[in-house]
Structure formats: structure tokens, C-alpha cells
Design an enzyme around this catalytic site. Structure first.
Site, short mmCIF file in Angstrom:
data_model
loop_
_atom_site.label_atom_id
_atom_site.label_comp_id
_atom_site.label_asym_id
_atom_site.label_seq_id
_atom_site.Cartn_x
_atom_site.Cartn_y
_atom_site.Cartn_z
N GLU A 244 -63.76 -70.36 -61.46
CA GLU A 244 -64.80 -69.62 -62.16
C GLU A 244 -64.16 -68.59 -63.08
O GLU A 244 -63.19 -67.93 -62.71
CB GLU A 244 -65.72 -68.92 -61.14
N ASP B 74 -69.81 -69.87 -49.74
CA ASP B 74 -68.60 -70.05 -50.54
C ASP B 74 -68.26 -71.53 -50.73
O ASP B 74 -67.87 -71.95 -51.82
CB ASP B 74 -67.43 -69.32 -49.87
N ASP C 219 -63.46 -71.46 -55.16
CA ASP C 219 -64.28 -70.25 -55.24
C ASP C 219 -63.51 -69.11 -54.59
O ASP C 219 -63.15 -69.18 -53.42
CB ASP C 219 -65.62 -70.46 -54.52
#
Length: 398
Positions: free
Chosen positions: A274, A355, A189
Site C-alpha cells: 500500500e 489485516d 499489509d
């Protein structure tokens, strides 16, 4: 898994003599001139609903060289001029394939100063590189050796805004081989407080290279703004001073990302990230500077091509997947999660770091796609909402 030969560009700094610098500067100018003239010719033909291809622009170049006005094009090597036409052809191919915008004219002040040479326009022997129209080899600083027995297929010479000269040699690297397969996987992330948060619990600090040099850069840019517009030597020196600071920031950022992505690829078989739209995110004026400094797009690009080199797999989870709002322990979805909330407690009693929790959810979603071969049923806020299963994989062919 079959190994394929990987072509890599090895970039080095070099220090040209005055004669070499003058020759390369003339070549840069001729390359820019030919590119712009060919683009103008193709644009005029486009307005007449006609197509002009590379062969036609090559014939135009032959005719241009015969004119008195453009006779200076014969003074430089013909290969970089032909390569400029090939680059223009590639730019139009990207435009017609709807992968890029319409090609733009090159600017003398703003465009990259570079020239590309193929094998017929340079000689590489005994570790010395000599370009066409030059009597002496380039004084290259060999910061690392070329692969054993490697012979460059193309050579690109460039000069950056800080006045530094670089030569990039493209050659096959037999040392790049798939790494032994492992069963490790990691969710990644990206963020601003920390550059990366991993599903393993590790957090990697954000070095904020631009912020460290922000005061120096602002001072250099103020000095530049006070110089009169034009070709004056004072303004040129001020431009180079600001460009050197930009180059320092860029070099440190690239070096850090290279070391980071290499470590992640070597340690993990599967990497889940992502699929962020950084281009849209930088429109947020309050975060644009920090996002640009973090260089998320560059991080992803490095991760993907290194994974392809070493036989690893990169999975990009759809940007609409609610990784931060989903409890990685019980799977419940939170109604909202403002950016200022860094830790939160789920109804099941589990306290999450925002996170780290997002990285764990990305890993779970990515592994589900990798194992099942298709998207799993997504979590949605409302019926008919945006699906979170548009995962994409980037994997070396077996």
C-alpha cells in the site's frame, strides 16, 4: 530478461590509529567548512538572482586555499573537498527539480561526519585500503568479503554519534543476478500489532526494537539533560552513551528488515503493498512513536531496490483503496471500520481478520493492474470520490 551490473556499497567497521583518527577528523572539518562556504556563496548569488554552478565553486575553492585564513585546507586531501562541492551541486539539482528542500548548512555537532574519496585518493591492494595522506592501511573488520575481483570506485569514511568508524566501498557486484521467474504473488499489509500481514495468512511479529530499549534510552537521556551545555568531557560521554543505545536500536531494526525483505523477494515474483504517506501518519502523536519504530518507509525502500536487483515486481496500490473495509470474499464495502476492530463478519457470512483481509484485497487490486495494464474501476464510498486506482509499479526493465 537482460542483466545489468549492479553497484553495491559494502560497509565495514574499522579501528583507526590515533594519527589516522586525527587526519580524518581534520578532513571532516574541512569538508564541512568548504560545503558551508560554497553554500553561502551560492545563497548570496541566489539573492542577486544569479546562478553559481559546480565549476565556479571549484574555482572559489582554489582561491580560498591561497588565503592565509584558509591555508589549512591544503593539509588534507583535495578529493573529499571537491566531492563536497559535487554533493552540494546534487543538492541544488534536487531543489531546482522540486524533489528536495533548499540545502542547509552543516552543523559541527549534528551533521553526519563523513568524507568521500574517489580512485585517485585511495589505494586498494591485496585486501588493504590506504587513504590519501596516510602511511598505513585502515584496520578494517572484514565481516564479509568483497565480490571476487571487485575494485572500489569510491570510498566513504564516516563516524557516527556513538564514536564508531565505518568505511563504505562502492563497487560492482556480479553476483547480483535476476532470480528464476515464479508464478507466486503476495499482498502485504503493514501494521503495528503485527509488522506484516501477508495474503497467504502468515503474520510477522513486530519486534518493537525501540520499546525494548526505551527504559535504558530514557535513563541515558535524563543523564544527558543534567549535564551542562558546552564542550565538557562529561557531556560528551553522556552523548556517546545515548548515541550507542540509538545505534543498537537502529542496527537491530535494519538487520531484521534486511532479512525479511530478502526472504519476501526471493519467494515471490510480484509483491503488492500500500502506498502509505508515512510522513503524514507520524503527525498522529499517539501513534508516531510506534510507526517510526516499525520503519514502514525503510521496509518499502528495501523491498523496491531488492526487487529491481532480482527481477521482481513491486506494485504500490493507492492509499485511498479501501483494503480494510472491502470483503475479499463477496466484494461488499463496509460503511466504516474503526481501528480497534480487528475481526469482523460480512453480510455474506464470512468472518475476516482485518489485516489478512486487507492483504488479500491489496493482492487482488495489484494483480488486476499488473494483468490489465491499467487501473480497474474503483470502489467508492460516494459518487465522485477519490479514485483508488493510482497504482504504481516498480519493475526491472526486461
Amino acid at each position: 530478461m537482460t542483466a545489468t551490473q549492479v553497484k553495491r556499497a559494502f560497509k565495514y567497521r574499522f579501528y583507526p590509529t590515533d594519527a589516522q583518527a586525527a587526519e580524518l577528523s581534520r578532513t571532516f572539518g574541512c569538508v564541512r567548512k568548504v560545503y558551508n562556504m560554497a553554500l553561502a556563496a551560492r545563497t548570496e548569488a541566489w539573492a542577486r538572482q544569479e546562478r553559481v554552478n559546480y565549476n565556479q565553486t571549484s574555482a572559489m575553492l582554489t582561491e580560498w586555499k591561497k588565503t592565509e585564513e584558509l591555508t589549512y585546507l591544503n593539509e588534507v586531501s583535495a578529493v573529499p573537498l571537491q566531492q563536497a562541492l559535487r554533493h552540494l551541486q546534487a543538492a541544488f539539482a534536487g531543489f531546482f527539480g522540486k524533489r528536495a528542500k533548499y540545502p542547509r548548512f552543516k552543523s559541527r555537532k549534528k551533521s553526519r561526519r563523513s568524507a568521500e574519496y574517489t580512485t585517485s585518493a585511495f589505494r586498494y591492494r591485496d585486501g588493504e585500503l590506504t587513504l590519501a595522506k596516510m602511511d598505513q592501511p585502515l584496520d578494517i573488520v572484514w565481516s564479509r568479503p568483497l565480490p571476487q575481483g571487485a575494485v572500489p570506485s569510491t570510498v566513504t569514511v564516516s563516524q557516527d554519534g556513538a564514536g564508531r568508524w565505518f568505511v563504505s566501498m562502492l563497487c560492482e557486484d556480479p553476483s547480483v543476478q535476476p532470480l528464476p521467474a515464479t508464478n507466486t504473488a503476495v499482498g502485504i499489509d503493514v501494521g503495528l500489532d503485527h509488522l506484516l500481514a501477508l495474503s497467504t495468512g502468515e503474520k510477522i511479529a513486530n519486534p518493537r526494537h525501540e520499546r525494548k530499549d526505551r527504559a535504558r534510552l530514557a535513563r541515558a537521556q535524563r543523564e544527558l539533560s543534567r549535564k551542562a551545555q558546552g564542550e565538557g568531557a562529561n557531556r560528551a560521554r553522556a552523548c556517546r552513551k545515548a548515541a550507542r543505545i540509538h545505534a543498537r536500536i537502529t542496527d537491530r531494526r535494519r538487520d531484521h528488515l534486511h532479512k525479511l525483505t530478502t526472504r519476501l523477494v526471493r519467494e515471490n515474483q510480484t509483491l503488492v503493498i500500500e502506498d502509505l504517506t508515512v510522513r503524514n501518519m507520524v503527525r498522529n502523536r499517539s501513534l508516531a512513536r510506534a510507526i517510526s519504530d516499525a520503519a514502514w518507509s525503510q521496509f518499502r525502500s528495501m523491498l523496491e531496490y531488492k526487487a529491481a536487483w532480482y527481477g521482481r515486481e513491486v506494485i504500490a496500490v493507492d492509499r485511498w483503496f479501501p483494503s480494510s473495509m472491502l470483503c475479499s470474499h463477496c466484494g461488499s464495502l463496509q460503511p466504516e471500520m474503526p481501528l480497534h476492530v480487528r475481526t469482523w463478519t460480512c453480510a455474506c457470512g464470512t468472518t475476516h481478520d482485518r489485516d489478512e483481509n486487507a492483504a488479500k484485497n491489496l493482492l487482488a487490486a495489484g494483480l488486476a493492474v499488473s494483468v490489465c495494464g491499467a487501473g480497474v474501476r474503483p470502489q467508492r464510498r460516494t459518487p465522485g470520490g477519490q479514485s483508488a486506482t493510482k497504482q504504481k509499479t516498480s519493475q526491472r526493465e526486461p
